[in-house]
Design a protein around this motif. Structure first.
Motif, PDB file in Angstrom:
ATOM      1  N   SER A 303       0.821  -1.216   0.000  1.00 19.64           N
ATOM      2  CA  SER A 303       0.000   0.000   0.000  1.00 19.64           C
ATOM      3  C   SER A 303       0.852   1.262   0.000  1.00 19.64           C
ATOM      4  CB  SER A 303      -0.921   0.009   1.223  1.00 19.64           C
ATOM      5  OG  SER A 303      -0.149  -0.050   2.416  1.00 19.64           O
ATOM      6  N   ASP A 304       2.104   1.136  -0.447  1.00 22.82           N
ATOM      7  CA  ASP A 304       3.009   2.285  -0.397  1.00 22.82           C
ATOM      8  C   ASP A 304       2.850   3.229  -1.591  1.00 22.82           C
ATOM      9  OD1 ASP A 304       4.070   1.446   1.950  1.00 22.82           O
ATOM     10  OD2 ASP A 304       5.745   0.368   1.039  1.00 22.82           O
ATOM     11  N   ILE A 305       2.007   2.891  -2.547  1.00 23.47           N
ATOM     12  CA  ILE A 305       1.799   3.771  -3.689  1.00 23.47           C
ATOM     13  C   ILE A 305       1.032   5.004  -3.229  1.00 23.47           C
ATOM     14  CG2 ILE A 305       0.719   4.008  -5.952  1.00 23.47           C
ATOM     15  CD1 ILE A 305       1.114   1.068  -6.405  1.00 23.47           C
ATOM     16  N   ASP A 306       1.543   6.177  -3.558  1.00 21.20           N
ATOM     17  CA  ASP A 306       0.867   7.415  -3.181  1.00 21.20           C
ATOM     18  C   ASP A 306      -0.356   7.627  -4.059  1.00 21.20           C
ATOM     19  OD1 ASP A 306       2.527   8.526  -1.060  1.00 21.20           O
ATOM     20  OD2 ASP A 306       4.080   8.671  -2.589  1.00 21.20           O
ATOM     21  N   VAL A 307      -1.434   8.056  -3.441  1.00 19.19           N
ATOM     22  CA  VAL A 307      -2.691   8.298  -4.152  1.00 19.19           C
ATOM     23  C   VAL A 307      -3.091   9.749  -3.933  1.00 19.19           C
ATOM     24  CG1 VAL A 307      -5.118   7.668  -4.376  1.00 19.19           C
ATOM     25  CG2 VAL A 307      -3.409   5.894  -3.881  1.00 19.19           C
ATOM     26  N   LEU A 308      -3.102  10.523  -5.014  1.00 25.88           N
ATOM     27  CA  LEU A 308      -3.513  11.926  -4.977  1.00 25.88           C
ATOM     28  C   LEU A 308      -4.880  12.065  -5.615  1.00 25.88           C
ATOM     29  CD1 LEU A 308      -0.147  13.624  -6.086  1.00 25.88           C
ATOM     30  CD2 LEU A 308      -0.847  12.879  -3.811  1.00 25.88           C
TER      31      LEU A 308
END
Length: 680
Positions: A303-308
């Motif tokens: 879950s380390d993917i950044d979500v903007l």
């Protein structure tokens, strides 16, 4: 290191080239070329109608440059170059398909060429053949006699406007539809033969040169477009995965992430677009974001993917003033719900107030919309990640190499002055002896290089065998299922096959093997360095220069490229039709055989890429070292010249200036400097 650092390094390297020997000059020229062409690429990928084109317009600040109406694209990859190394800042190049490239599409790209020896892939292949034939037919109707002459060519436009762009990349009316087609319109005139568009701009608001790429949708009903998007994944350094807030992380989105799962997660950011269309505003957006994070955790185990989040529509209004469909109350409500963006907005308004002109309500509203759009946050995120990643590594490596040359030149020029001032020619080594020593050291390097490569090939050959065994065992377990209950034969169940553990294991294998190769390389390079230094110290009057160590950072910083693991498995993505083509009795065995073949090809690509990268880095280390040795052993002291002292002093002054300039590149950042020096 900033863009100013890059330009300063290029300037210093070019200055050094003017006073270097031939061997050193060749290596420094390579550094200049690498620095000049240092231009990261960012690809925007996602489903069709996720708003990629309008989002790119906001990201780049080019307003309505890319068409963003319904279904504008054909099979066109569009590269937008900002601050291109060539210096070009306007116009565009459009590259046209030739018959060979069309055939490659029919064969599903280079990776899938010759994959199937029989007709088992006819389902997808026949669809692509039909689509390519339709493209050719449309192009022939539009272009007439010029069609054949244009294939494989390109058009270079010095200036470009939106109408020009529409002729090359927008679909336009279908000329095979006599009722809809307008023969007088040139919209889409070249679209069916355009393979790639390259558009040039000045650097704009980006901190360094980069390329922004718009790709076709990954769930496009035209398989050609999806195939081109898949193949292009390996061409970019960073990916912005665009999701629609209405349909975030759909089945098609998850397939895309599975294709990209072998990439380092720091190279990906998710942007949830169209939050302005959510009825519940920021509250709904938070729920969507939570669902996306949960979905990524389940699908990728990370879950380390950044979500903007944000809105390309708000950015469009901010850039153009067109507030069609924009609710200003929603914009302000969004800012109030996001304190960091509200602070950006308030700080920006205060800065605007300090300006010379009056503040307009319209200007403030458009500024608020730009902050709320999330595009400034996305730009900062992407440029920071690129700055801290491979780009920064390459700049530091270039600095190290240039600094070692500069310190060596400084030491040599200092020793030259000392010899002249002491009038002691005995301190000078004999030129013939130097040449002999250099030849011996080159022979040593050549011998060690052969040994290193042979050892590397032994390790990688073993890796291939282990990889093939792993693939066969893992694919069999997945395809045949637990207790022999193959998911391919399940009625009404989920027939997608999960090969994520296999991909992870293949990544671990290549990382482990290349780690062994890297450590052995470093050990052998250390031995070369020690033997060389011993030979140099044996020379009469030899004094160790300050930069006598071999710079092995290119090898030490090596990490294997695992992007081959991003490729989708054809059977994995089309099991549903496989059972219609093959009898149920043989579907499991045939699917297993086909999938094993595809994963073995991926394994071969992983090994071949690792070998090529390691060899390139090994050559970089040794080429630099040989150039350094040649500089150390070069005879600079002449005899019988009345101005020899003045020339020696000038050479020393020049070397000192270069060394000081390189030291200043870090701008007093001692932490960065120590990190770069420690990596040598």
């Amino acid at each position: 290191m900033s863009e100013n650092n890059r330009r300063e390094l290029i300037r210093i390297a070019e200055d050094m080239n003017g006073v270097s020997n031939d061997e050193t000059r060749q290596f420094i020229s390579r550094i200049v070329g690498d620095l000049s062409n240092l231009k990261p690429s960012i690809a925007f990928v996602g489903q069709i109608k996720a708003g990629k084109s309008r989002l790119i317009n906001g990201f780049t600040g080019q307003a309505e440059y890319l068409p963003s109406d319904v279904n504008p694209w054909t099979t066109v990859i569009t590269d937008m170059h900002f601050g291109h190394p060539s210096g070009r800042t306007q116009g565009a190049e459009f590259h046209f398909f030739d018959n060979r490239q069309w055939q490659a599409l029919i064969a599903e790209g280079e990776e899938l060429r010759n994959m199937f020896p029989d007709d088992e892939d006819s389902y997808k292949r026949e669809m692509i053949e039909e689509q390519v034939d339709a493209m050719k037919t449309r192009a022939q109707l539009r272009l007439g006699d010029s069609y054949e002459q244009l294939l494989g060519q390109h058009h270079d436009l010095e200036h470009l406007n939106s109408d020009d762009l529409a002729r090359y990349v927008c679909a336009g009316d279908d000329p095979t539809d006599s009722e809809e087609y307008d023969p007088g319109s040139d919209r889409g005139l070249y679209s069916d033969i355009t393979r790639k568009a390259e558009v040039y701009f000045d650097i704009g608001h980006f901190p360094f040169p980069l390329t922004v790429t718009d790709t076709p949708g990954v769930n496009d009903p035209l398989l050609i477009r999806e195939e081109i998007s898949r193949q292009y994944l390996k061409e970019s350094d960073f990916f912005v995965v665009v999701l629609s807030a209405h349909q975030a992380l759909s089945r098609a989105d998850l397939k895309l992430f599975r294709l990209m799962q072998a990439l380092e997660l720091g190279q990906i950011v998710v942007f949830i677009n169209r939050v302005d269309e959510l009825g519940g505003g920021a509250e709904d957006a938070r729920k969507v974001r939570t669902d996306v994070l949960d979905g990524l955790e389940k699908a990728l185990g990370n879950s380390d993917i950044d979500v903007l989040m944000g809105s390309a529509q708000w950015a469009h209004y901010a850039l153009t003033g067109d507030d069609t469909g924009v609710n200003h109350d929603h914009v302000l409500a969004w800012l109030r719900a996001h304190p960091e963006q509200m602070k950006q907005y308030l700080d920006g308004v205060e800065e605007i107030k300090q300006g010379p002109g009056p503040i307009s309500r319209e200007g403030v509203l458009r500024f608020a919309a730009m902050i709320a759009s999330g595009l400034p946050d996305l730009r900062r995120h992407v440029t920071h990640a690129l700055t801290q990643g491979p780009r920064d590594e390459q700049l530091k490596m270039a600095w190290q190499h240039l600094n070692s040359f500069a310190q060596g030149e400084l030491e040599r020029s200092k020793a030259h002055l000392r010899v002249i001032d002491d009038k002691n020619s005995a301190d000078m080594t004999d030129g013939d002896e130097n040449d002999k020593t250099l030849a011996e050291l080159r022979a040593l390097v050549s011998q060690k290089t052969t040994q290193i490569i042979d050892d590397m090939d032994d390790v990688l050959a073993n890796l291939r065998g282990v990889m093939d065994d792993t693939v066969s065992e893992a694919v069999s377990a997945v395809v045949r299922g637990p207790n022999g209950d193959s998911p391919l034969l399940a009625k009404g169940g989920d027939t997608e096959l999960n090969f994520s553990p296999l991909r992870d294991r293949m990544r671990e294998l290549v990382q482990g093997a290349t780690q062994v190769v890297r450590q052995r390389m470093l050990s052998e390079l250390y031995a070369v360095d020690m033997n060389s230094n011993a030979a140099l110290r044996a020379l009469p009057g030899w004094q160790d220069p300050a930069d006598s160590r071999m710079n092995t950072s290119a090898v030490r910083w090596f990490r294997p490229d695992t992007t081959a693991l991003t490729r989708g498995i054809t059977v994995e993505l089309r099991v549903s039709w496989l059972s219609r083509l093959i009898s149920r009795k043989s579907v499991v065995a045939r699917a297993e055989r086909m999938i094993v073949q595809e994963f073995e090809m991926i394994g071969d690509d992983l090994v071949d890429t690792a070998r090529a990268d390691l060899l390139e880095r090994l050559n970089t280390v040794l080429d630099h070292y040989l150039a350094l040795l040649a500089g150390h052993l070069e005879q600079r002291v002449g005899t019988g010249q009345t101005n020899v002292r003045a020339e020696a002093q000038a050479a020393f002054d020049q070397a000192q200036r270069v060394a000081d300039d390189l030291d200043a590149v870090f701008g007093g950042n001692s932490a960065d400097k120590k990190l770069a020096e420690a990596a040598e």
